[in-house]
Design a protein around this motif. Structure first.
Motif, PDB file in Angstrom:
ATOM      1  N   GLU A   1       0.876  -1.168   0.000  1.00 33.86           N
ATOM      2  CA  GLU A   1       0.000   0.000   0.000  1.00 33.86           C
ATOM      3  C   GLU A   1       0.913   1.216   0.000  1.00 33.86           C
ATOM      4  O   GLU A   1       1.722   1.388   0.917  1.00 33.86           O
ATOM      5  N   LEU A   2       0.779   2.038  -1.029  1.00 33.16           N
ATOM      6  CA  LEU A   2       1.662   3.192  -1.213  1.00 33.16           C
ATOM      7  C   LEU A   2       0.830   4.456  -1.334  1.00 33.16           C
ATOM      8  O   LEU A   2      -0.065   4.550  -2.176  1.00 33.16           O
ATOM      9  N   TRP A   3       1.123   5.454  -0.490  1.00 34.69           N
ATOM     10  CA  TRP A   3       0.413   6.725  -0.512  1.00 34.69           C
ATOM     11  C   TRP A   3       1.338   7.823  -1.013  1.00 34.69           C
ATOM     12  O   TRP A   3       2.343   8.129  -0.373  1.00 34.69           O
ATOM     13  N   ALA A   4       0.989   8.424  -2.142  1.00 35.60           N
ATOM     14  CA  ALA A   4       1.755   9.563  -2.650  1.00 35.60           C
ATOM     15  C   ALA A   4       1.539  10.764  -1.732  1.00 35.60           C
ATOM     16  O   ALA A   4       2.426  11.584  -1.541  1.00 35.60           O
ATOM     17  N   ASP A   5       0.350  10.844  -1.154  1.00 28.36           N
ATOM     18  CA  ASP A   5      -0.017  11.915  -0.228  1.00 28.36           C
ATOM     19  C   ASP A   5      -0.804  11.245   0.895  1.00 28.36           C
ATOM     20  O   ASP A   5      -1.802  10.571   0.630  1.00 28.36           O
ATOM     21  N   VAL A   6      -0.375  11.428   2.134  1.00 29.95           N
ATOM     22  CA  VAL A   6      -1.043  10.747   3.246  1.00 29.95           C
ATOM     23  C   VAL A   6      -2.492  11.201   3.410  1.00 29.95           C
ATOM     24  O   VAL A   6      -3.279  10.527   4.052  1.00 29.95           O
ATOM     25  N   GLU A   7      -2.865  12.328   2.830  1.00 31.26           N
ATOM     26  CA  GLU A   7      -4.245  12.808   2.883  1.00 31.26           C
ATOM     27  C   GLU A   7      -5.128  12.113   1.849  1.00 31.26           C
ATOM     28  O   GLU A   7      -6.348  12.186   1.914  1.00 31.26           O
ATOM     29  N   ASP A   8      -4.518  11.467   0.860  1.00 28.16           N
ATOM     30  CA  ASP A   8      -5.262  10.771  -0.185  1.00 28.16           C
ATOM     31  C   ASP A   8      -5.927   9.540   0.425  1.00 28.16           C
ATOM     32  O   ASP A   8      -5.261   8.716   1.055  1.00 28.16           O
ATOM     33  N   PRO A   9      -7.248   9.378   0.252  1.00 29.61           N
ATOM     34  CA  PRO A   9      -7.935   8.243   0.880  1.00 29.61           C
ATOM     35  C   PRO A   9      -7.664   6.902   0.199  1.00 29.61           C
ATOM     36  O   PRO A   9      -7.964   5.862   0.759  1.00 29.61           O
ATOM     37  N   ARG A  10      -7.101   6.915  -1.005  1.00 26.80           N
ATOM     38  CA  ARG A  10      -6.891   5.665  -1.737  1.00 26.80           C
ATOM     39  C   ARG A  10      -5.420   5.474  -2.086  1.00 26.80           C
ATOM     40  O   ARG A  10      -4.878   6.208  -2.899  1.00 26.80           O
ATOM     41  N   PRO A  11      -4.796   4.452  -1.483  1.00 24.25           N
ATOM     42  CA  PRO A  11      -3.398   4.189  -1.830  1.00 24.25           C
ATOM     43  C   PRO A  11      -3.282   3.410  -3.138  1.00 24.25           C
ATOM     44  O   PRO A  11      -4.253   2.827  -3.624  1.00 24.25           O
ATOM     45  N   LEU A  12      -2.094   3.398  -3.679  1.00 24.91           N
ATOM     46  CA  LEU A  12      -1.746   2.509  -4.788  1.00 24.91           C
ATOM     47  C   LEU A  12      -1.526   1.143  -4.153  1.00 24.91           C
ATOM     48  O   LEU A  12      -0.807   1.028  -3.163  1.00 24.91           O
ATOM     49  N   ARG A  13      -2.155   0.108  -4.706  1.00 26.34           N
ATOM     50  CA  ARG A  13      -2.063  -1.225  -4.101  1.00 26.34           C
ATOM     51  C   ARG A  13      -1.445  -2.221  -5.063  1.00 26.34           C
ATOM     52  O   ARG A  13      -1.616  -2.116  -6.277  1.00 26.34           O
ATOM     53  N   GLY A  14      -0.737  -3.182  -4.487  1.00 30.77           N
ATOM     54  CA  GLY A  14      -0.129  -4.221  -5.298  1.00 30.77           C
ATOM     55  C   GLY A  14       0.145  -5.462  -4.478  1.00 30.77           C
ATOM     56  O   GLY A  14       0.004  -5.455  -3.253  1.00 30.77           O
ATOM     57  N   ALA A  15       0.550  -6.520  -5.175  1.00 31.15           N
ATOM     58  CA  ALA A  15       0.847  -7.782  -4.508  1.00 31.15           C
ATOM     59  C   ALA A  15       1.853  -8.563  -5.328  1.00 31.15           C
ATOM     60  O   ALA A  15       1.978  -8.368  -6.536  1.00 31.15           O
TER      61      ALA A  15
END
Length: 130
Positions: free
Chosen positions: A75-89
């Motif tokens: 789970e990667l957040w470009a901005d901690v205020e962004d409610p949706r992280p970039l997700r991967g596996a």
């Protein structure tokens, strides 16, 4: 707590089918214990784009009975205020143990998918020697 077996650092490198790259590195500061104390850096590069550094990155690992990393979620957040992280596996292809100065490392090769982008890469976990 014993130093032996303590995770010192983790690193992930992914090359996507489209030529993009993702790099994540974590390190545990001297004298610290627990993955919640890790210092994490993550950068994503598109095939033709400038690098994007993430403010926060979470790496969750499932280990097999043999101690080898088997599955990973990101789970990667470009901005901690962004409610949706970039997700991967990622899922394990194969791995090899390595012993070097002051640590044992398991270098595992993974198939990755991050937001639908497929890639191949490694996931290394380095632990302190006793």
């Amino acid at each position: 707590m014993s130093e032996e077996g303590k995770v010192l650092r983790r690193s992930i490198g992914i090359v996507f089918d489209d030529g993009g790259l993702l790099a994540i590195t974590t390190e545990l500061p001297d004298g610290e214990y627990g993955l919640d104390r890790e210092e994490v850096a993550a950068v994503l590069c598109g095939p033709d784009a400038a690098p994007l550094a993430f403010e926060e990155a979470l790496v969750s690992t499932e280990y097999g009975e043999d101690g080898v990393q088997r599955r990973v979620s990101l789970e990667l957040w470009a901005d901690v205020e962004d409610p949706r992280p970039l997700r991967g596996a990622g899922t394990l292809i194969s791995s090899v143990p390595i012993r070097r100065r002051g640590c044992d490392a398991e270098i595992a090769f993974f198939r990755w998918s991050v937001e639908g982008r497929r890639g191949l890469g490694h996931y290394e976990v380095a632990r302190a020697l006793g």
